[in-house]
Design a protein around this motif. Structure first.
Motif, PDB file in Angstrom:
ATOM      1  N   LEU A 137       0.821  -1.164  -0.291  1.00  0.00           N
ATOM      2  CA  LEU A 137       0.632   0.409   0.201  1.00  0.00           C
ATOM      3  C   LEU A 137       1.204   1.288   0.186  1.00  0.00           C
ATOM      4  O   LEU A 137       1.411   1.148   1.164  1.00  0.00           O
TER       5      LEU A 137
ATOM      6  N   PRO B 274       1.712   5.387  -1.115  1.00  0.00           N
ATOM      7  CA  PRO B 274       1.062   7.228  -1.232  1.00  0.00           C
ATOM      8  C   PRO B 274       1.352   7.172  -3.060  1.00  0.00           C
ATOM      9  O   PRO B 274       1.524   6.477  -3.766  1.00  0.00           O
TER      10      PRO B 274
ATOM     11  N   GLU C 102       2.321   9.429  -4.131  1.00  0.00           N
ATOM     12  CA  GLU C 102       3.668  10.884  -4.273  1.00  0.00           C
ATOM     13  C   GLU C 102       4.364   9.800  -3.574  1.00  0.00           C
ATOM     14  O   GLU C 102       4.532   9.597  -2.504  1.00  0.00           O
ATOM     15  N   PRO C 103       5.738   8.533  -3.952  1.00  0.00           N
ATOM     16  CA  PRO C 103       6.494   9.445  -5.098  1.00  0.00           C
ATOM     17  C   PRO C 103       5.195   8.116  -5.923  1.00  0.00           C
ATOM     18  O   PRO C 103       5.164   7.394  -5.879  1.00  0.00           O
TER      19      PRO C 103
ATOM     20  N   LEU D  35      14.623   3.377  -8.234  1.00  0.00           N
ATOM     21  CA  LEU D  35      14.563   3.311  -7.021  1.00  0.00           C
ATOM     22  C   LEU D  35      14.841   1.386  -6.516  1.00  0.00           C
ATOM     23  O   LEU D  35      15.924   1.509  -6.117  1.00  0.00           O
TER      24      LEU D  35
ATOM     25  N   ARG E  72      -6.244   9.283  -1.723  1.00  0.00           N
ATOM     26  CA  ARG E  72      -4.825   9.610  -1.720  1.00  0.00           C
ATOM     27  C   ARG E  72      -3.247   8.427  -2.160  1.00  0.00           C
ATOM     28  O   ARG E  72      -2.577   8.351  -1.576  1.00  0.00           O
ATOM     29  N   VAL E  73      -4.198   6.767  -1.372  1.00  0.00           N
ATOM     30  CA  VAL E  73      -3.475   5.534  -1.350  1.00  0.00           C
ATOM     31  C   VAL E  73      -3.573   4.650  -3.138  1.00  0.00           C
ATOM     32  O   VAL E  73      -4.240   4.421  -3.101  1.00  0.00           O
TER      33      VAL E  73
ATOM     34  N   GLN F 272       9.598   1.480   3.059  1.00  0.00           N
ATOM     35  CA  GLN F 272       8.802   2.773   4.401  1.00  0.00           C
ATOM     36  C   GLN F 272       9.411   3.919   4.347  1.00  0.00           C
ATOM     37  O   GLN F 272       9.200   4.984   5.132  1.00  0.00           O
ATOM     38  N   GLU F 273      10.489   3.901   3.059  1.00  0.00           N
ATOM     39  CA  GLU F 273      11.374   5.559   3.704  1.00  0.00           C
ATOM     40  C   GLU F 273      10.483   5.930   2.320  1.00  0.00           C
ATOM     41  O   GLU F 273      10.226   7.460   2.753  1.00  0.00           O
ATOM     42  N   ASN F 274       9.681   5.614   1.568  1.00  0.00           N
ATOM     43  CA  ASN F 274       8.945   6.426   0.530  1.00  0.00           C
ATOM     44  C   ASN F 274       7.563   6.074   0.692  1.00  0.00           C
ATOM     45  O   ASN F 274       6.360   6.545   0.067  1.00  0.00           O
ATOM     46  N   GLY F 275       7.416   5.342   2.185  1.00  0.00           N
ATOM     47  CA  GLY F 275       6.009   6.004   2.765  1.00  0.00           C
ATOM     48  C   GLY F 275       4.694   4.921   2.317  1.00  0.00           C
ATOM     49  O   GLY F 275       3.698   4.748   2.257  1.00  0.00           O
ATOM     50  N   GLY F 276       5.110   3.767   1.972  1.00  0.00           N
ATOM     51  CA  GLY F 276       5.049   2.736   1.566  1.00  0.00           C
ATOM     52  C   GLY F 276       5.125   1.554   3.646  1.00  0.00           C
ATOM     53  O   GLY F 276       4.907   1.312   3.884  1.00  0.00           O
ATOM     54  N   ALA F 277       3.391   0.632   2.355  1.00  0.00           N
ATOM     55  CA  ALA F 277       3.715  -0.442   3.659  1.00  0.00           C
ATOM     56  C   ALA F 277       3.259  -1.642   3.443  1.00  0.00           C
ATOM     57  O   ALA F 277       2.411  -1.768   1.883  1.00  0.00           O
TER      58      ALA F 277
END
Lengths: 198, 99
Positions: free
Chosen positions: B12, B14, B16-17, B25, B45-46, B68-73
């Protein structure tokens, strides 16, 4: 450019892209530079109509106004933007169910707040200071009245420049946008002038 | 331990990116040779992404850190292939009919 600096610049660019700083920064820049110029027109017209002929007075009132606008921009934008960005990040966190504060997204959000606050502070400060510049060179001019005229001329030129910038942003007619901006400056001058006759 | 050669994750993330950036990446990670990301669900938004990574020695920790660094799970690890070669799951009579 040293690799470390290049990496930092690249990181900053990435954060700006991620936090969509470009659009909001452009908006803040145009709005606040416009405010800066118009406020300085007001200060100058007030001084001119009150027949202030000492450059030191014009400079001190002008500089105080520049500083106040800068501080107002910095504080206002910092608080507003951090509140908005925090809300935005919280909302996103609720969606992904992950703490995003230490991720790229969280860092981009915090960087965006600082950049936007700086733009909000510097735009009115610099634009207003530019209008005030001729008063620093009164010694080289024949009369202080010339400084007033030069300053007001710079103000109108700055307004046209801002209009042209906006015109370029929306790919519209640069001249028309410039003239619309100049009109605001002229209206402001005329209204101030009417005060004298009232 | 054997080398992980293929990893399929349900993530899951967001908006962005974008998945373009994510693919770039992930493909830069050591031991990764190719990345495929497809979006199968979009929410407010996701979005849900199926990430397939193939390589000569994939580190799950590195992949997870990057996500995780890019906001994902990571929601689930849907498939892993490890060893000297890549094999697909063997067909069995219990598999749903896919005719």
């Amino acid at each position: 450019m040293p690799p470390r600096v290049r990496r930092r610049v690249q990181e900053l660019k990435e954060y700006c892209e991620l936090a969509e700083v470009g659009e909001i920064a452009r908006r803040y820049f145009a709005m606040n530079a416009f405010d800066g110029v118009l406020t300085m027109i007001g200060v100058l017209m007030g001084n001119y109509l009150a027949q202030v002929r000492q450059p030191a007075i014009v400079i001190s009132t002008g500089l105080s106004t520049c500083i106040a606008m800068g501080v107002s921009g910095l504080w206002g934008a910092y608080l507003t933007e951090s509140a908005e960005r925090k809300r935005d990040l919280d909302e996103l966190q609720d969606r992904v169910l992950v703490d995003l504060s230490q991720t790229k997204i969280g860092r981009a959000s915090r960087t965006a707040v600082v950049i936007v606050a700086l733009i909000d502070a510097l735009a009115p400060f610099i634009s207003a200071l530019a209008v005030l510049l001729p008063f620093f060179f009164v010694a080289f001019l024949t009369d202080i009245a010339v400084s007033y005229y030069l300053s007001l001329g710079i103000a109108l030129a700055a307004l046209f420049g801002l209009g042209a910038f906006l015109g370029k942003v929306c790919r519209g007619n640069v001249g028309v946008f410039g003239l619309k901006m100049i009109t605001a400056g002229i209206v402001s001058m005329l209204l101030s002038y009417l005060l004298r006759t009232a | 331990m054997g080398r992980v050669r293929r990893l399929v994750l349900d993530v899951l993330k967001p908006y962005e990116p974008t998945i373009v950036v994510w693919a770039q990446l992930l493909s830069e990670l050591e031991g990764v040779e190719a990345v495929n990301i497809s979006i199968y669900e979009i929410d407010r938004r996701v979005e849900n992404a199926k990430i397939t990574i193939q390589g000569s020695g994939i580190s799950f920790e590195l992949v997870e850190d990057l996500i995780q660094e890019n906001g994902g799970a990571v929601h689930s690890i849907d498939e892993v292939v490890a060893g000297k070669i890549i094999i697909d799951d063997a067909a069995t009579p219990q598999d749903p009919y896919q005719g």
